[in-house]
Write a protein that holds these residues in place. Structure first.
Motif, PDB file in Angstrom:
ATOM      1  N   THR A 114      -0.804  -6.866   4.040  1.00 51.34           N
ATOM      2  CA  THR A 114       0.755  -5.979   4.112  1.00 51.34           C
ATOM      3  C   THR A 114       1.549  -6.204   4.719  1.00 51.34           C
ATOM      4  O   THR A 114       2.623  -5.677   4.224  1.00 51.34           O
ATOM      5  CB  THR A 114      -0.139  -4.092   4.027  1.00 51.34           C
ATOM      6  OG1 THR A 114       0.158  -3.997   5.631  1.00 51.34           O
ATOM      7  CG2 THR A 114      -1.452  -4.107   3.242  1.00 51.34           C
ATOM      8  N   ALA A 132      -2.951   6.181  -1.791  1.00 50.49           N
ATOM      9  CA  ALA A 132      -4.917   5.438  -0.919  1.00 50.49           C
ATOM     10  C   ALA A 132      -5.249   4.680  -2.223  1.00 50.49           C
ATOM     11  O   ALA A 132      -6.240   4.029  -1.864  1.00 50.49           O
ATOM     12  CB  ALA A 132      -5.340   6.935  -1.346  1.00 50.49           C
ATOM     13  N   ASP A 145      -7.966  -7.382   6.434  1.00 48.04           N
ATOM     14  CA  ASP A 145      -7.099  -6.025   5.530  1.00 48.04           C
ATOM     15  C   ASP A 145      -6.024  -5.597   5.488  1.00 48.04           C
ATOM     16  O   ASP A 145      -5.040  -4.455   5.154  1.00 48.04           O
ATOM     17  CB  ASP A 145      -8.167  -4.893   5.228  1.00 48.04           C
ATOM     18  CG  ASP A 145      -8.181  -4.350   6.398  1.00 48.04           C
ATOM     19  OD1 ASP A 145      -8.218  -5.235   7.519  1.00 48.04           O
ATOM     20  OD2 ASP A 145      -9.380  -3.641   6.230  1.00 48.04           O
ATOM     21  N   GLU A 146      -5.634  -5.585   7.307  1.00 50.24           N
ATOM     22  CA  GLU A 146      -3.980  -5.356   7.509  1.00 50.24           C
ATOM     23  C   GLU A 146      -3.237  -6.408   7.856  1.00 50.24           C
ATOM     24  O   GLU A 146      -2.062  -5.828   7.134  1.00 50.24           O
ATOM     25  CB  GLU A 146      -4.428  -4.745   9.499  1.00 50.24           C
ATOM     26  CG  GLU A 146      -5.234  -3.934   9.552  1.00 50.24           C
ATOM     27  CD  GLU A 146      -5.614  -3.426  10.632  1.00 50.24           C
ATOM     28  OE1 GLU A 146      -4.506  -4.025  11.811  1.00 50.24           O
ATOM     29  OE2 GLU A 146      -6.531  -2.567  10.840  1.00 50.24           O
ATOM     30  N   ASP A 201      -3.784   2.244  -3.763  1.00 46.26           N
ATOM     31  CA  ASP A 201      -3.209   0.969  -3.144  1.00 46.26           C
ATOM     32  C   ASP A 201      -4.203   0.579  -1.593  1.00 46.26           C
ATOM     33  O   ASP A 201      -4.708  -0.904  -2.619  1.00 46.26           O
ATOM     34  CB  ASP A 201      -2.004   1.210  -2.410  1.00 46.26           C
ATOM     35  CG  ASP A 201      -1.476   1.364  -4.133  1.00 46.26           C
ATOM     36  OD1 ASP A 201      -1.049   0.685  -5.561  1.00 46.26           O
ATOM     37  OD2 ASP A 201      -0.468   1.626  -3.652  1.00 46.26           O
ATOM     38  N   ARG A 202      -4.683   1.317  -1.016  1.00 50.73           N
ATOM     39  CA  ARG A 202      -4.722   0.679  -0.124  1.00 50.73           C
ATOM     40  C   ARG A 202      -6.931   1.190  -0.193  1.00 50.73           C
ATOM     41  O   ARG A 202      -7.513  -0.290   0.562  1.00 50.73           O
ATOM     42  CB  ARG A 202      -5.258   1.606   1.146  1.00 50.73           C
ATOM     43  CG  ARG A 202      -4.175   2.161   1.281  1.00 50.73           C
ATOM     44  CD  ARG A 202      -3.556   3.559   2.915  1.00 50.73           C
ATOM     45  NE  ARG A 202      -3.672   4.495   2.184  1.00 50.73           N
ATOM     46  CZ  ARG A 202      -2.873   5.526   2.252  1.00 50.73           C
ATOM     47  NH1 ARG A 202      -2.081   4.816   1.992  1.00 50.73           N
ATOM     48  NH2 ARG A 202      -3.262   6.684   1.308  1.00 50.73           N
ATOM     49  N   LYS A 203      -6.958   1.587  -0.961  1.00 54.60           N
ATOM     50  CA  LYS A 203      -8.330   1.004  -1.679  1.00 54.60           C
ATOM     51  C   LYS A 203      -8.451  -0.384  -2.051  1.00 54.60           C
ATOM     52  O   LYS A 203      -8.976  -1.475  -1.848  1.00 54.60           O
ATOM     53  CB  LYS A 203      -9.357   1.884  -1.979  1.00 54.60           C
ATOM     54  CG  LYS A 203      -9.748   3.404  -2.324  1.00 54.60           C
ATOM     55  CD  LYS A 203     -10.643   4.062  -2.975  1.00 54.60           C
ATOM     56  CE  LYS A 203     -10.366   5.837  -2.570  1.00 54.60           C
ATOM     57  NZ  LYS A 203     -11.125   6.117  -3.095  1.00 54.60           N
ATOM     58  N   LYS A 232      -7.972  -3.259   0.202  1.00 49.24           N
ATOM     59  CA  LYS A 232      -9.557  -3.236   1.478  1.00 49.24           C
ATOM     60  C   LYS A 232     -10.311  -4.501   0.456  1.00 49.24           C
ATOM     61  O   LYS A 232     -11.423  -5.399   0.667  1.00 49.24           O
ATOM     62  CB  LYS A 232     -10.045  -2.601   0.693  1.00 49.24           C
ATOM     63  CG  LYS A 232     -11.594  -2.708   2.252  1.00 49.24           C
ATOM     64  CD  LYS A 232     -12.144  -0.781   2.906  1.00 49.24           C
ATOM     65  CE  LYS A 232     -13.327  -1.128   3.239  1.00 49.24           C
ATOM     66  NZ  LYS A 232     -12.648  -1.512   4.671  1.00 49.24           N
ATOM     67  N   ALA A 276       0.734  -1.142   0.238  1.00 48.92           N
ATOM     68  CA  ALA A 276      -0.218  -0.212   0.279  1.00 48.92           C
ATOM     69  C   ALA A 276       0.894   1.201   0.064  1.00 48.92           C
ATOM     70  O   ALA A 276       1.010   1.293   1.653  1.00 48.92           O
ATOM     71  CB  ALA A 276      -0.710   0.226   1.213  1.00 48.92           C
TER      72      ALA A 276
END
Length: 518
Positions: A377, A351, A373-374, A353-355, A358, A348
């Motif tokens: 990574t 932003a 989701d945590e 990448d984070r979407k 998720k 990630a």
């Protein structure tokens, strides 16, 4: 929840009655590495799968592990080697401290082993050539590959019918282009009369799309001898499944060609394989590395064809695994068909990448033991989340897994080692031959040349017995005279006279006629 509870759930979820393959051991939520082994049931390996993760997280080694397990279980394997790093399957690995430590943690006996390989090719890469004729593709599939609309597809179907009716074999693009040119030239009126009008602009677009594929070396795909897909389903005398490696290191810049090949191969396998229902283990498992290349710029028709094939081909005992960086590379309609999911780490950095992370986490079953989701990574190289289907088709518990080390070499073969495999290959002897029988191109070329010769003959002056020249018109009159003379010879009067003369001759010779007296 406690580690003990997680291990208890996993022990129940990953216990299978039938044969299974070892993937590694469970890692608990706090990073504790257990000896609880995680396996995949052979029975559901035809329900397809996904191996995904960022670059450098261990996807290729996981692919190697699954392919080794299947080969050991007697299941033939086909892998797409786009990066060129899967040839190591053909040589035994070497022990080192990392492998020793990981094998001890998992509770397995590790020993280096080479697996039986065949190298295949659809380009100029060395290996047995995978080819099929244009006729074997057929007008429907070829229209999808060429991205034709309904009108253009109809013209292509008429061309195939025209060639079938006139015995014009379509073996390669050279044949198809020669027919397209012919129906716009010398054969235009004939084609229009019997099959309908082929608009010049539509024929031109078909030709342009063919040339576009040719520029990506599509000619390597078409021709003879045609590859028999059952040659992919071979075992060694010892019962190991042979791993066929298609070398595709030059395909990343040719996504259309790669899509064309994969669609044809899957269609051919689907068409020829018998229905097996629910076999105890697959007949063949296919791994498509860098799978995003198939879907990149693919038309809706192509995606629909792939989706239908993937839905139905499992009943033929064929499993397909897509290997790519993110689950988002796979269309949702196809992603939903994949029973086994092996997710390596995602990174990630933005932003966006984070979407994406998720969204990727939501593709897996809910877990009360992991914050997916945590953790997705944070997992290390050679670790992955695994979820599969049990023997009753139910999703297993999602588990953070320490992947076992491959038995084969985790590096490429040398050129000399690859050459030795080529030298022993029966498939190379069978398919790497020059074979170009007479087909549409040669037949139409001969027709055009014959027509040109006739026209040249008509236009040339003809010599007469008096030494003077006569035009073709005189020759025509001569032929009419000859025709009249032939009619006289065949007339009833001439026949009667000839019969009576024959009778007279027989009488002179003292013989009796076989003709009955009136």
């Amino acid at each position: 929840m406690s580690n003990e509870k997680l291990l208890q759930v996993l022990g129940s979820s990953y216990q299978f009655k039938g044969d299974s393959i070892l993937m590694g051991s469970a890692i608990c939520g706090d990073g504790f590495q257990s000896s609880t082994q995680i396996r995949l049931p052979l029975k559901t390996m035809n329900r397809h799968g996904l191996i995904s993760g960022a670059t450098g997280t261990g996807k290729t080694k996981t692919l190697q592990v699954v392919a080794e397990n299947l080969s050991n279980a007697g299941v033939p394997v086909l892998v797409m080697d786009i990066k060129g790093d899967l040839s190591g399957l053909g040589a035994p690995g070497s022990m080192n401290p990392v492998i020793e430590s990981r094998a001890n943690t998992i509770g397995m006996n590790w020993e280096g082993k080479a697996f039986p390989l065949e190298f295949l090719s659809i380009s100029e890469e060395p290996g047995a050539k995978l080819r099929a004729t244009v006729s074997e593709y057929g007008p429907v599939l070829l229209a999808k590959i060429l991205d034709l609309n309904d009108n253009q597809s109809g013209i292509l179907s008429m061309i195939f019918k025209y060639c079938d009716d006139r015995g014009l074999p379509l073996l390669d693009f050279k044949d198809l282009k020669s027919v397209l040119n012919y129906i716009q030239g010398e054969g235009k009126e004939e084609f229009k009369t019997e099959y309908g009008f082929a608009h010049t602009s539509s024929v031109g677009l078909i030709m342009r799309n063919i040339i576009k594929l040719e520029q990506q070396s599509a000619n390597e795909l078409f021709g003879e001898p045609s590859f028999d897909v059952f040659d992919l389903m071979q075992q060694t005398p010892a019962g190991e499944g042979i791993i066929s490696v298609i070398r595709l290191t030059d395909m990343q810049s040719k996504p259309n060609l790669f899509s064309t090949f994969m669609l044809c191969l899957l269609a051919e396998i689907f068409q020829k394989m018998p229905e097996l229902g629910d076999p105890k283990k697959p007949e063949l498992v296919i791994f498509i590395d860098e799978a995003h290349l198939i879907f990149k710029n693919a038309s809706k028709e192509l995606l629909d064809q792939l989706e239908m094939t993937i839905k139905l081909i499992r009943s033929k005992g064929v499993g397909i695994f897509f290997v790519t960086q993110s689950p988002n590379d796979i269309p949702a309609s196809i992603l939903g068909q994949l029973g086994t999911k092996i997710q390596h780490a995602l990174r990630a950095f933005t932003a966006k990448d984070r979407k994406a992370i998720k969204l990727a986490a939501e593709n897996y079953p809910y877990s009360a033991f992991y914050q997916v989701d945590e953790l997705i990574t944070q997992i290390g190289i050679g670790e992955a989340f695994i979820s599969t289907l049990d023997e009753k088709g139910r999703p297993t518990e999602l588990v953070h897994t320490l992947i076992r080390p491959p038995y084969s070499r985790m590096d490429v073969l040398t050129a000399a080692e690859i050459e030795r495999i080529h030298g022993k290959s029966e498939m190379i002897k069978k398919y790497n031959v020059d074979y170009d029988r007479e087909s549409a191109y040669e037949i139409l070329l001969e027709r055009i040349e014959e027509k040109a010769r006739r026209e040249t003959y008509r236009s040339e002056p003809q010599e007469t017995t008096s030494g003077r020249t006569s035009t073709r018109r005189t020759s025509t009159r001569s032929s009419r005279t000859t025709s009249t003379f032939e009619k006289i010879l065949k007339s009833q009067v001439t026949t009667t006279i000839a019969r009576e003369v024959a009778r007279g001759l027989l009488g002179v010779l003292g013989l009796k006629s076989t003709t009955r007296r009136r």
